[in-house]
Write a protein that holds these residues in place. Structure first.
Motif, PDB file in Angstrom:
ATOM      1  N   GLY A  48       0.831  -1.213   0.000  1.00  0.00           N
ATOM      2  CA  GLY A  48       0.000   0.000   0.000  1.00  0.00           C
ATOM      3  C   GLY A  48       0.859   1.255   0.000  1.00  0.00           C
ATOM      4  N   GLY A  49       1.946   1.223   0.773  1.00  0.00           N
ATOM      5  CA  GLY A  49       2.885   2.348   0.781  1.00  0.00           C
ATOM      6  C   GLY A  49       3.509   2.556  -0.581  1.00  0.00           C
ATOM      7  N   MET A  50       3.848   1.440  -1.236  1.00  0.00           N
ATOM      8  CA  MET A  50       4.426   1.534  -2.582  1.00  0.00           C
ATOM      9  C   MET A  50       3.405   2.043  -3.585  1.00  0.00           C
ATOM     10  SD  MET A  50       6.788  -1.819  -3.084  1.00  0.00           S
ATOM     11  CE  MET A  50       6.867  -1.580  -4.837  1.00  0.00           C
ATOM     12  N   LEU A  51       2.141   1.667  -3.391  1.00  0.00           N
ATOM     13  CA  LEU A  51       1.090   2.101  -4.312  1.00  0.00           C
ATOM     14  C   LEU A  51       0.816   3.596  -4.150  1.00  0.00           C
ATOM     15  CD1 LEU A  51      -0.961   0.967  -6.417  1.00  0.00           C
ATOM     16  CD2 LEU A  51      -2.596   0.841  -4.557  1.00  0.00           C
ATOM     17  N   VAL A  52       0.775   4.047  -2.906  1.00  0.00           N
ATOM     18  CA  VAL A  52       0.458   5.454  -2.636  1.00  0.00           C
ATOM     19  C   VAL A  52       1.629   6.364  -3.034  1.00  0.00           C
ATOM     20  CG1 VAL A  52       0.009   7.121  -0.789  1.00  0.00           C
ATOM     21  CG2 VAL A  52      -1.216   4.951  -0.818  1.00  0.00           C
ATOM     22  N   GLY A  53       2.826   6.008  -2.573  1.00  0.00           N
ATOM     23  CA  GLY A  53       3.986   6.882  -2.806  1.00  0.00           C
ATOM     24  C   GLY A  53       4.823   6.483  -4.004  1.00  0.00           C
ATOM     25  N   GLY A  54       4.451   5.404  -4.670  1.00  0.00           N
ATOM     26  CA  GLY A  54       5.296   4.888  -5.746  1.00  0.00           C
ATOM     27  C   GLY A  54       6.506   4.185  -5.157  1.00  0.00           C
ATOM     28  N   ILE A  55       7.297   3.576  -6.028  1.00  0.00           N
ATOM     29  CA  ILE A  55       8.478   2.851  -5.529  1.00  0.00           C
ATOM     30  C   ILE A  55       9.490   3.823  -4.932  1.00  0.00           C
ATOM     31  CG2 ILE A  55       9.813   2.869  -7.671  1.00  0.00           C
ATOM     32  CD1 ILE A  55      10.417  -0.145  -7.070  1.00  0.00           C
ATOM     33  N   ASP A  56       9.319   5.102  -5.203  1.00  0.00           N
ATOM     34  CA  ASP A  56      10.194   6.132  -4.637  1.00  0.00           C
ATOM     35  C   ASP A  56      10.102   6.176  -3.108  1.00  0.00           C
ATOM     36  OD1 ASP A  56      12.037   8.257  -5.288  1.00  0.00           O
ATOM     37  OD2 ASP A  56      10.526   9.620  -4.497  1.00  0.00           O
ATOM     38  N   ALA A  57       9.023   5.603  -2.548  1.00  0.00           N
ATOM     39  CA  ALA A  57       8.875   5.587  -1.086  1.00  0.00           C
ATOM     40  C   ALA A  57       9.836   4.607  -0.423  1.00  0.00           C
ATOM     41  CB  ALA A  57       7.432   5.233  -0.714  1.00  0.00           C
ATOM     42  N   ILE A  58      10.395   3.680  -1.196  1.00  0.00           N
ATOM     43  CA  ILE A  58      11.353   2.705  -0.649  1.00  0.00           C
ATOM     44  C   ILE A  58      12.724   3.075  -1.194  1.00  0.00           C
ATOM     45  CG2 ILE A  58      11.835   0.232  -0.320  1.00  0.00           C
ATOM     46  CD1 ILE A  58       8.969   0.974   0.463  1.00  0.00           C
ATOM     47  N   ASP A  59      13.502   3.783  -0.401  1.00  0.00           N
ATOM     48  CA  ASP A  59      14.784   4.289  -0.898  1.00  0.00           C
ATOM     49  C   ASP A  59      15.806   4.324   0.235  1.00  0.00           C
ATOM     50  OD1 ASP A  59      16.871   5.639  -2.094  1.00  0.00           O
ATOM     51  OD2 ASP A  59      15.549   6.958  -3.235  1.00  0.00           O
ATOM     52  N   SER A  60      16.741   3.365   0.205  1.00  0.00           N
ATOM     53  CA  SER A  60      17.728   3.292   1.291  1.00  0.00           C
ATOM     54  C   SER A  60      18.796   4.375   1.183  1.00  0.00           C
ATOM     55  CB  SER A  60      18.393   1.913   1.296  1.00  0.00           C
ATOM     56  OG  SER A  60      19.122   1.717   0.105  1.00  0.00           O
ATOM     57  N   LYS A  61      18.898   5.026   0.043  1.00  0.00           N
ATOM     58  CA  LYS A  61      19.946   6.055  -0.123  1.00  0.00           C
ATOM     59  C   LYS A  61      19.430   7.449   0.249  1.00  0.00           C
ATOM     60  CE  LYS A  61      22.804   3.122  -2.140  1.00  0.00           C
ATOM     61  NZ  LYS A  61      23.709   2.384  -1.262  1.00  0.00           N
ATOM     62  N   GLU A  62      18.241   7.782  -0.243  1.00  0.00           N
ATOM     63  CA  GLU A  62      17.746   9.144  -0.042  1.00  0.00           C
ATOM     64  C   GLU A  62      16.834   9.279   1.178  1.00  0.00           C
ATOM     65  OE1 GLU A  62      16.263  10.994  -3.698  1.00  0.00           O
ATOM     66  OE2 GLU A  62      17.512   9.601  -4.821  1.00  0.00           O
ATOM     67  N   ASP A  63      16.239   8.172   1.629  1.00  0.00           N
ATOM     68  CA  ASP A  63      15.361   8.210   2.816  1.00  0.00           C
ATOM     69  C   ASP A  63      15.794   7.124   3.790  1.00  0.00           C
ATOM     70  OD1 ASP A  63      13.634  10.219   1.648  1.00  0.00           O
ATOM     71  OD2 ASP A  63      12.906   8.632   0.345  1.00  0.00           O
TER      72      ASP A  63
END
Lengths: 189, 83
Positions: A48-63
């Motif tokens: 659901g997090g990936m759907l709402v925020g896109g795959i950009d929500a899972i980012d070990s480098k920037e977040d």
């Protein structure tokens, strides 16, 4: 109501399975419906997090701080992050990975940014980005509870107040003792 | 605003103006995962999940209202702007 779970103690196989995939630990212990509910809850939050925020929500480098919580979902989170970093980001002139700009594409062979193409993914900003990261992070944090429950199961109380349950148990013990005493007295006379 | 076709999981959902609606699915999914490890009898799961979802949703709405009232009305009384 069924009796409390007596399958308590340490379950290393269930602990390991729970770390590999949400719900797998309870599946190893033979609790299929519990495993399914856990899997739907945790993976629902993560996806659901990936759907709402896109795959950009899972980012070990920037977040990175958010990824610490998301990583608790298990190898799935690391796999998604690897795909994001290596297949969806572009390499800039300095050799660094970054998200493609709206007017850039990605050369599949070299991974370098190409002007005029379609970006492999969109960057999410604002509330949807925050909520996407939050949902996936919540999935990870809830999964930590699930992992601990799979590896170190304890007696489930069903959320009922302890004194109420204790009262019921004590009440039944006292009644049983009274009945036994009465029966013994009746048999003796 | 989208200039390209929406690609699920690659592009974010256009929910900038409806972000607060996500409170309900988040509450529901957290409740489902949490109650799945808490309930003794799995037949009681749906009932407890619905109850916890309502509790969490109402709790968050009340907290939001409390913060709104504090910042909008109480804070100017406690610490008025210097004139």
């Amino acid at each position: 109501m069924p009796p409390p779970n007596d399958d308590v103690g340490f379950h290393p196989a269930a602990l390991l399975a729970a770390c590999v995939f949400p719900g797998a630990g309870h599946l190893v212990r033979g609790e299929k419906s519990r495993a399914a509910a856990v899997c739907v809850g945790v993976m629902g939050l993560f996806l659901g997090g990936m759907l709402v925020g896109g795959i950009d929500a899972i980012d070990s480098k920037e977040d990175r701080p958010w990824f610490y919580a998301q990583a608790l979902v298990g190898p799935v989170a690391f796999g998604v992050d690897w795909y994001h970093q290596n297949k969806l980001k572009v390499i800039d002139e300095n050799g660094k990975l970054r998200s493609a700009n709206p007017d850039e594409g990605r050369d599949p062979a070299t991974g370098k940014a190409v002007k005029g193409g379609t970006p492999p993914k969109s960057m999410s900003v604002g509330r949807v980005n925050e909520l996407g990261m939050l949902m996936a992070g919540l999935g990870g944090m809830v999964n930590l509870i699930v992992i601990l429950d799979a590896g170190f199961p304890s007696k489930r109380t069903d959320g009922a107040p302890a004194n109420k349950k204790t009262g019921n148990v004590l009440e039944s013990v006292v009644i049983e003792a009274a009945v036994n005493t009465a029966m013994a007295g009746k048999g003796g006379t | 605003m989208f200039t390209l076709a929406y690609r699920p999981f690659l592009d974010p959902l256009p929910l900038q103006d409806l972000w607060f609606v996500l409170l309900i699915p988040v509450s529901l999914l957290v409740s489902l995962a949490y109650k799945a490890v808490r309930v003794q009898d799995m037949k009681q799961l749906h009932r407890q999940v619905i109850a916890m979802t309502i509790q969490v949703t109402l709790g968050m709405v009340l907290l939001g209202a409390l913060v709104f009232v504090t910042i909008t009305y109480l804070l100017p009384i406690i610490a008025p702007k210097p004139s």
